[in-house]
Design a protein around this motif. Structure first.
Motif: not given
Length: 987
Positions: A478, A256-257, A263, A483
């Motif tokens: 982040p 996702e990142d 996360e 990110a």
């Protein structure tokens, strides 16, 4: 009907003849379920001929002959008619149909064939049964091929754009509630997962390329949309969940990142976390681009409060319940939706995407009312803690999960939902518009429909409000490059959308109100008085706010922009008071912060904000002072301050009008700061910076120049001060530019001379010559500079520097001083026997020529120095030759008598030089013979010939030379070939 057939003619073009195509279309309950066309074009979209036939049928229904299904027509025929019908049909298409007809005839006549086991026969014109699945025709093979092709092009040739338009197609299908949307997304995802580059990137440990990352993000977001379809069946959802889990478990599935680190909290986790809860990164589960969609499968729409919110504009709490706390309604009775914000926004996106715009709007309004209430509560909390927080000057309160740059793009989603309701166009546009469509959208105020509101709220003002709330949220930077980059990108996208809004009185009021709330919001706002040290900076956002507010409320605009100038992560120490939570502070080191990958970009945004303020404050001394102080306090990069100084200078000196002194002074002050910052550190742009500063000071005027000359030691190195600063200030151009009178010129010159002498004392090696040049017009200063050179000559200066100054002295008409300096230079020099191309040779020849021209005494003084320093035979013989060609003393120094006679090599001082030259030839000969190779024999014989010329200058030279040659023949008799050549030439 269920089946449409026809012929479509494509008219002739310049290159192609007229073409006719046969088209057949099956449809069922208003959906096209299959198509065939003679053109054979393969694409995921229907070909033009299918579209043409469909449109013809829609627009001219009475022109299309409506027939019964063919089975009905056949039923009305008798045996002869049927026989006739079949034979004519076969004759018309005998090549294509005959083999099939033969096969069918055989099967019908065989009693136990499969065809005879089934009652009746198929009829393509009759349509499906009511229980059959009906969905739009989708050429699955084509979807696979196209995605594979676009991915193989790796984002080149506009393939990224093509893939985005396929995603837009999926969104369009979802909006039309076409069940193929999810099917098409599945096909696209399968191809994405099969992309061979994924395993390559994983092996190499490199991140996915930027373009590709954005496509994966959109893919993940689309799946969240699909699984959140409010009307999907349970079995569909469990099927998607199985697929998503399967993809998510694959090694190559992107995270996702975008990197293998931090996360974000779970999608269904509604807590606003303070950084004290941040978990250890090792304990966190692996989160892929599909994780949010997998989590989304747990969400449902059955909540009765949620159902009421989305199904009615007038859902309010009963008036008697409005006292006291309630989790469902605010004090005005409007419904709240207290879900984790990004998750709630994902619901809005799903409603919007599945063609429920009214429902999406209703939920959006409930979310905004909830955010407002939270903002109010946070303000109240802050008021109680304010004193303590301001004393500590820092806070540990922050959001670990920022809304801007979040994978679900919550703020962008709410903003779009609200603005789409206000667009003036007939059609609501798709989210991804074509790049060619550069006309900004036009919006109008549409009042919010509600049961209990003041009538002055519009969806447009809500859009602005929620964008400002989201962008102003205080949140921690982040982890990971991707990110962090996404935070910047998302912020820029939202601002670009905000800039499409024309700010009228209503929107300006919203803007002001929200800005005041952000300034007062304490640690919950990124523009509050105290923020977390790792807080995402607000420069880009503040630049937009500043420009938007300036025409309406300049004081508020400046207050806000000045507050946003800070960049606490670059302050060298952690603020006191934060020690109790050491775990989330970066270890305090003076180096750059490796965790902040986008720091360079952030610093340039900080610089942009400062530049915007400087431009706006032109002519206003007070405001400029404040901005200048903010720059000096907050910007830590010399190159950025230099850029600001240059910007201010450009704005202050327009080509077509007079300079603005207020801004010019700011430019100068920033320039001086840059000089101080880069004085002791190496900076490749330093020369450019120094030159620029002098230009800037010249524009400001003579006082500024005097000031930088007087305080040179805190701004420049001695070399810069003499060779660039003072030299430029004293140049003809500067005098003309400033049109100075005589006293002003004298004052500048006097300052320049004082500087020159101070620099020469501090760094005689590099500044002596410049100092002499600058002091030429003042006798006392010139003498002082000369004395400094003489004092430094024995210790701190090289022969090159001394020769250069000596030549300058001769050029200025001081030959005796030149001789003195040249003699000093000779004592520092050492030329070995083989250095016959040394750069100092010209200086030595010049020094000897100077001494010779001054007279016998000077020559007698320099020759012992030459003999001591120069061991190169050819150079010595050259000097000797020159000294014997003319009589010494030709410079004609007043008060000296010269005999005008040539000098003899038998007497001093030339005798000493001759002996040294002969001795150098002998030594060089022996040195060369130890390592000589046959290819250098010819060159060596020439060298001996030159030696003989020098030997012959001595009275018994021929005897000496003959002895020398005999000696060589004896010592080097082993080199037979060479000695043969020596005998041939010299006997």
């Amino acid at each position: 009907g269920f089946h449409l057939s026809g012929t479509v003619t494509e008219p002739a073009t310049a290159t192609e003849p007229e073409m006719t195509y046969k088209v057949a279309i099956s449809f069922d309950r208003c959906k096209i379920t299959s198509v065939t066309c003679g053109c054979g074009n393969k694409d995921i979209f229907y070909c033009a001929h299918v579209v043409a036939l469909s449109l013809y049928r829609i627009r001219k229904p009475d022109q299309v002959k409506l027939r019964l299904p063919i089975s009905e027509t056949l039923f009305q025929m008798n045996r002869d008619q049927l026989q006739k019908f079949v034979q004519y049909l076969i004759t018309a298409h005998h090549t294509e149909v005959l083999p099939t007809a033969q096969k069918l005839a055989d099967e019908i006549l065989s009693s136990n064939s499969e065809i005879n086991q089934v009652h009746g026969a198929p009829d393509p014109t009759a349509g499906a049964s009511i229980d059959d699945e009906n969905c739009w025709h989708l050429d699955e093979e084509q979807v696979r091929e196209q995605v594979k092709l676009f991915l193989s092009q790796g984002g080149y040739y506009g393939s990224g754009k093509q893939l985005n338009s396929m995603f837009a197609k999926v969104r369009e299908m979802l909006r039309m509630r076409d069940s193929n949307g999810a099917r098409m997304l599945t096909l696209i995802t399968e191809q994405f997962m099969a992309d061979p580059r994924l395993s390559l990137w994983r092996q190499q440990g490199t991140g996915i390329t930027e373009k590709c990352r954005q496509l994966w993000d959109e893919l993940g977001a689309l799946w969240v949309c699909v699984v959140l379809n409010p009307h999907c069946k349970l079995e569909e959802k469990s099927c998607w969940l199985r697929q998503l889990r399967k993809w998510g478990e694959m090694d190559v599935c992107p995270l996702e990142d975008g990197n293998y680190g931090n996360e974000l909290p779970n999608i269904t986790n509604a807590l606003t976390q303070s950084s004290a809860h941040s978990q250890d990164s090792l304990a966190r589960p692996r989160r892929t681009v599909f994780t949010r969609a997998i989590e989304g499968c747990d969400l449902h729409w059955q909540d009765s409060h949620l159902q009421r919110i989305i199904s009615s504009d007038f859902y309010v709490s009963p008036s008697y319940q409005r006292e006291g706390e309630s989790l469902l309604f605010n004090s005005q009775g409007q419904p709240l939706w207290l879900e984790h914000v990004p998750t709630a926004c994902a619901r809005v996106d799903a409603l919007r995407s599945h063609g429920y715009p009214r429902e999406a709007l209703r939920l959006t309004v409930a979310i905004i009312n909830t955010l407002r209430l939270q903002q109010q509560r946070q303000l109240e909390i802050y008021k109680h803690q304010k004193k303590e927080l301001l004393q500590r000057g820092a806070t540990t309160i922050t959001n670990l999960e920022g809304w801007v740059g979040h994978p679900l793009n919550p703020i962008g989603c709410l903003f779009l939902t609200l603005t789409e309701a206000c667009r003036l166009e007939e059609e609501n546009c798709l989210e991804i518009s074509d790049a060619g469509d550069s006309k900004p959208p036009v919006y109008q105020h549409v009042p919010v429909v509600t049961g209990s509101q003041d009538g002055d709220e519009s969806y447009l003002s809500l859009a602005l409000e929620v964008a400002l709330m989201g962008m102003g949220q205080q949140r921690v930077m982040p982890e990971g490059l991707y990110a962090q980059d996404k935070v910047c990108r998302n912020e820029e996208q939202i601002i670009a959308r905000l800039q499409d809004l024309e700010l009228d009185a209503v929107l300006v009021q919203t803007l002001r109100k929200q800005c005041i709330l952000l300034l007062e919001g304490g640690p919950f706002s990124g523009l509050g008085e105290v923020i977390h040290r790792e807080s995402v900076p607000m420069h880009t956002f503040a630049k937009y706010l500043f420009s938007a507010l300036l025409p309406h409320d300049a004081d508020l605009a400046y207050k806000l922009a000045l507050r946003a100038m800070r960049l606490p992560v670059l302050e060298t120490t952690a603020p006191s008071g934060d020690v109790s939570h050491p775990h989330h502070l970066v270890s305090v080191v003076p180096s750059r912060y490796p965790r902040w990958f986008t720091l360079g970009h952030l610093e340039s945004q900080q610089c942009e904000l400062a530049s915007t303020m400087l431009t706006a404050a032109k002519g206003d001394m007070l405001r400029l002072r404040t901005v200048l102080e903010a720059i000096q306090k907050n910007i830590h990069s010399s190159s950025l301050i230099f850029k600001l100084a240059q910007d201010a200078f450009k704005i202050a000196t327009p080509a077509d009008s007079n300079s603005d002194t207020t801004l010019l002074n700011v430019a100068l002050e920033l320039g001086l700061q840059v000089m101080r910052m880069t004085l002791s550190t190496l900076n490749w742009r330093r020369r450019e910076m120094v030159r620029w500063l002098v230009t800037c000071a010249t524009e400001v005027g003579v006082r500024a120049l005097v000031s930088i000359l007087q305080s040179w030691y805190s701004l420049f190195t001695p070399t810069e001060a003499t060779s660039i600063v003072a030299a430029t200030v004293m140049s003809h151009n500067t005098i003309l530019r400033l049109s100075l009178d005589y006293p002003q010129r004298e004052e500048l010159a006097s300052c320049a001379r004082t500087l020159a002498l101070q620099c020469a004392m501090k760094d005689p090696q590099n500044c002596a010559l410049s100092a002499l040049t600058l002091c030429e017009k003042d006798h006392i200063a010139f003498e002082t500079a000369y004395q400094i050179v003489i004092d430094a000559a024995s210790t701190g200066m090289t022969y090159t520097q001394l020769f250069t100054i000596a030549r300058y002295m001769e050029h200025r008409g001081y030959p005796l001083r030149a001789f003195k300096l040249a003699s000093l230079a000779m004592t520092h020099l050492n030329l070995a026997y083989n250095q016959d191309t040394h750069p100092a040779i010209n200086d030595v020849l010049w020094a000897c020529a100077l001494s010779h021209s001054l007279g016998k005494n000077e020559l007698a003084a320099i020759i012992p120095l030459v003999v001591k320093s120069v061991h190169c035979a050819t150079v010595l013989s050259d000097i000797l030759r020159r000294c014997t060609m003319t009589a010494p003393g030709l410079a004609g120094i007043p008060g000296r008598r010269n005999s005008g006679k040539l000098m003899s090599t038998d007497k001093a001082p030339l005798r000493q030089l001759l002996d040294a030259t002969i001795s150098a030839y002998i030594n060089t000969t022996h040195s060369r013979l130890t390592h000589i190779s046959p290819r250098h024999y010819g060159e060596f014989i020439e060298f001996l010939s030159k030696a003989r010329e020098t030997f012959l200058l001595a009275q018994d030279g021929h005897i000496q030379f003959a002895q020398f040659i005999d000696n060589l023949k004896q010592i080097y008799k082993g080199k037979k070939k060479l000695m043969l050549l020596v005998r041939e030439r010299f006997g």
